[in-house]
Design a protein around this motif. Structure first.
Motif, PDB file in Angstrom:
ATOM      1  N   UNK B  69       0.835  -1.207   0.000  1.00 32.18           N
ATOM      2  CA  UNK B  69       0.000   0.000   0.000  1.00 32.18           C
ATOM      3  C   UNK B  69       0.864   1.250   0.000  1.00 32.18           C
ATOM      4  N   UNK B  71       0.958   5.719   0.213  1.00 27.78           N
ATOM      5  CA  UNK B  71       0.307   6.772   0.989  1.00 27.78           C
ATOM      6  C   UNK B  71      -0.847   7.413   0.202  1.00 27.78           C
ATOM      7  N   UNK B  73      -3.160   9.418   1.991  1.00 27.42           N
ATOM      8  CA  UNK B  73      -3.746  10.203   3.070  1.00 27.42           C
ATOM      9  C   UNK B  73      -4.679  11.290   2.548  1.00 27.42           C
ATOM     10  N   UNK B  76      -8.033   9.887   1.556  1.00 27.64           N
ATOM     11  CA  UNK B  76      -8.814   9.427   2.713  1.00 27.64           C
ATOM     12  C   UNK B  76      -9.288  10.602   3.568  1.00 27.64           C
ATOM     13  N   UNK B  77      -8.445  11.624   3.700  1.00 23.77           N
ATOM     14  CA  UNK B  77      -8.814  12.720   4.591  1.00 23.77           C
ATOM     15  C   UNK B  77      -9.753  13.713   3.921  1.00 23.77           C
ATOM     16  N   UNK B  82     -13.001  16.469   9.975  1.00 23.48           N
ATOM     17  CA  UNK B  82     -12.037  17.476  10.431  1.00 23.48           C
ATOM     18  C   UNK B  82     -10.644  16.871  10.524  1.00 23.48           C
ATOM     19  N   UNK B  84      -6.229  17.965  10.947  1.00 21.94           N
ATOM     20  CA  UNK B  84      -5.230  19.009  11.186  1.00 21.94           C
ATOM     21  C   UNK B  84      -3.858  18.348  11.310  1.00 21.94           C
ATOM     22  N   UNK B  86      -2.318  16.476   9.466  1.00 19.11           N
ATOM     23  CA  UNK B  86      -2.333  15.066   9.077  1.00 19.11           C
ATOM     24  C   UNK B  86      -3.110  14.176  10.025  1.00 19.11           C
ATOM     25  N   UNK B  87      -3.629  14.744  11.131  1.00 22.19           N
ATOM     26  CA  UNK B  87      -4.373  13.936  12.113  1.00 22.19           C
ATOM     27  C   UNK B  87      -5.875  14.046  11.862  1.00 22.19           C
ATOM     28  N   UNK B  88      -6.584  12.945  12.160  1.00 27.13           N
ATOM     29  CA  UNK B  88      -8.045  13.028  12.182  1.00 27.13           C
ATOM     30  C   UNK B  88      -8.433  13.646  13.515  1.00 27.13           C
ATOM     31  N   UNK B  89      -9.332  14.627  13.508  1.00 26.70           N
ATOM     32  CA  UNK B  89      -9.760  15.217  14.778  1.00 26.70           C
ATOM     33  C   UNK B  89     -11.096  14.632  15.207  1.00 26.70           C
TER      34      UNK B  89
END
Lengths: 499, 95
Positions: B69, B71, B73, B76-77, B82, B84, B86-89
């Motif tokens: 797999x 990247x 991201x 997907x994001x 939400x 920020x 690179x993190x899911x909030x």
């Protein structure tokens, strides 16, 4: 009657696979958040898990290395709970039928005060495969929590011991032995700072002869020091409560390294009810006798087997054998050195004292701090040894054939450690002028000169002042610029002084 | 065996389902119906039959330990409510 401490450990070992346990996303540490979180790690609708052969192989290796039963058929189960870093709402684990059954680990508990070192067998209950969860970052994101799912789906082997340990020292010895073993057989990188080896300790106290006390579980201890501190604190706390007439409530606690105390995370009343059931997305895992044999053929000689062989065949002490097998790198280096000089006892002394000291001291950065890449949890890798085993073997041979003295050998070793060319030992001996004078004629000449220059001292010695012998040795050594063969010098001096 | 209202409430709480009293009652009847089916099956003599953990009598297939797999991201994001850095909030979680 005093209290008896009862400890069992659960250790989560991160398996050193390239990809995750149920999908092809990378497990490399330190990537940007969520760049290694694929559709399976994110639990997007419709995805299915496919088991990683490399993770199973590592579990088989561990089972073989601990003499455990390896289940011909084991089953994956869903452990259900809700947390944002577990997007599926369940963790895939094993419950009723784990891949590895009962085994055992022999540990060496070091001497403490008056109590001598001793050996103990700790029974292993089981070891099972499961996936890791993601990470929650509780720093302030406008009152929100940040979720990184790179770690979600990383393969873990959870190794559960029986409650066989009776002190923090035994628990630490067990954890260290396990830590060495998983690196030795190549199933885990052992990096505790990065969370590759995490311990949970179940601790209780009771009076001998009575049933075990109620236990509290200390979660997520990621260093041997914290493990020891947390257990000692927990034991003192439980004894204090019981002696005050109180009782212990079953609970999960966290250790705070800053205060050195444990605090309750949740009690039994709000303990999770995980509602395990077999995961319908995964078929039973079958391990054939043939596969087990293939994996067994890749296992290296194990630490305990090596220790026994060092004592039996090489004549080393049990202590030395234990020290030399604390890492596979050190053991291999020792064996190569011993083979190069055919002097196992001398090789053991040099590796245990000099090589290990230089590894720790030599592996420091410019600020005097240990370099993290080389010293990990106090055990430097073999790459930290700057002197090739063949060169140390040659150095030892040059001591035994009297070319250099012990003092000269120490200087030579120190020079070799920083030398550009670490292979030409004889040339360096020549360049450093370490060659001993073993020509008896030359030594006799020196002795004669010294005796002639110190006739008064010679007279004193001959009248019974034996202590002056050291004075003559010193003078002769000085005159030979430290190069006289000490044994020969002693012999000649004694004969000449006797008159 | 039959389930009480309290049993159903407990299961609903564990599954994070908010259910009205009438929904609880409906679910209780349905679940008890399933227990009835199980009771019928338990009447069958299964002596000497090895229990299965899966309806298909097959062994798990394995994949080679390879990274397959890449990247994704950003893709997907793009559908996440939400993000920020690179993190899911998500709403604040306090242990």
């Amino acid at each position: 009657m005093s209290w008896e401490i009862v400890i069992g450990l659960e250790v989560h070992v991160q398996l050193s696979t390239q990809s995750k346990i149920f999908c092809g996303a990378s497990t490399a540490f330190g990537a940007e958040p969520n760049t290694q979180a694929d559709a399976v790690s994110l639990a997007l609708p419709g995805v299915l898990p496919v088991l990683n052969k490399g993770a199973v192989e590592r579990a088989i290796k561990f089972g073989l290395a601990t003499g455990a039963h390896i289940a011909p058929r084991s089953v994956f189960a869903r452990k259900n709970y809700f947390y944002p870093d577990l997007p599926k709402g369940y963790q895939i684990s094993q419950f009723e039928l784990p891949v590895v059954g009962q085994g055992a680990l022999t540990i060496q508990v070091p001497a403490q005060g008056k109590q001598p070192a001793y050996e103990k067998v700790v029974r292993l209950t089981r070891a099972h495969l499961e996936e890791d969860a993601g990470k929650s970052l509780h720093e302030d994101f406008h009152g929100m929590t940040g979720i990184d799912l790179n770690r979600a789906g990383t393969p873990l082997l959870e190794i559960v011991s029986e409650p066989d340990m009776r002190s923090a020292a035994e628990a630490v010895a067990y954890a260290k032995t396990l830590h060495t073993l998983v690196q030795w057989i190549g199933i885990c990188d052992g990096n505790m700072q990065e969370g590759s080896f995490r311990c949970d300790a179940n601790v209780s106290v009771h009076k001998p002869g009575t049933p075990f006390g109620t236990r509290r579980e200390i979660k997520n201890l990621n260093s041997f020091r914290f493990l020891e501190q947390a257990i000692n604190y927990e034991v003192q706390h439980q004894i204090a409560v019981l002696e005050d007439g109180g009782s212990i409530q079953q609970a999960t606690v966290l250790f705070d390294p800053d205060t050195g105390e444990t605090r309750v995370m949740r009690t039994k009343e709000d303990a999770h009810d995980y509602r395990y059931f077999p995961d319908p997305d995964l078929l039973p895992l079958e391990i054939s006798e043939e596969w087990k044999q293939q994996v067994a053929a890749t296992l290296p000689e194990l630490p305990h087997t090596k220790q026994e062989r060092y004592v039996r065949d090489l004549g080393l002490s049990a202590y030395d054998a234990n020290v030399l097998t604390q890492s596979k790198g050190i053991a291999e280096y020792f064996e190569a050195t011993a083979q190069a000089c055919n002097q196992p006892k001398l090789a053991a002394n040099w590796v245990i004292n000099d090589v290990r000291r230089f590894m720790t001291e030599g592996a420091k950065d410019e600020n005097g701090e240990p370099a993290a890449s080389e010293v990990r949890d106090g055990v430097p890798g073999r790459d930290a040894i700057r002197v090739p085993a063949e060169s140390l073997g040659k150095l030892i041979s040059r001591i035994t054939d009297s070319t250099i003295s012990n003092a000269g050998a120490k200087k030579l070793f120190s020079a070799l450690w920083t030398a550009q060319d670490t292979t030409n030992v004889d040339l360096l001996i020549e360049q450093m002028g370490l060659k001993q004078v073993s020509d008896s004629g030359a030594i006799e000449k020196i002795v004669d000169e010294i005796m002639a220059a110190n006739t008064d001292k010679v007279a004193e010695y001959r009248s019974g002042k034996d202590k002056l012998f050291g004075f003559f040795v010193g003078q002769a050594m000085k005159a030979s610029k430290g190069q006289a063969n000490p044994a020969q010098l002693n012999e000649i001096l004694k004969a000449k002084l006797a008159g | 065996m039959s389930l009480s209202t309290q049993d159903v409430e407990k299961v609903a709480r564990l599954a994070r389902l908010a259910m009205s009293p009438s929904e609880i009652e409906t679910s209780r009847n349905q679940l008890n119906g399933i227990f009835g089916l199980i009771a019928e099956m338990q009447a069958v003599d299964t002596d000497g039959v090895e229990p299965m953990s899966h309806s298909q009598d097959l062994a798990q297939r394995l994949r080679e330990d390879k990274v397959t797999e890449s990247n994704q991201r950003e893709a997907f994001q793009a559908i996440a409510p939400q993000v920020e850095q690179g993190l899911f909030l998500v709403p604040k979680v306090i242990e």
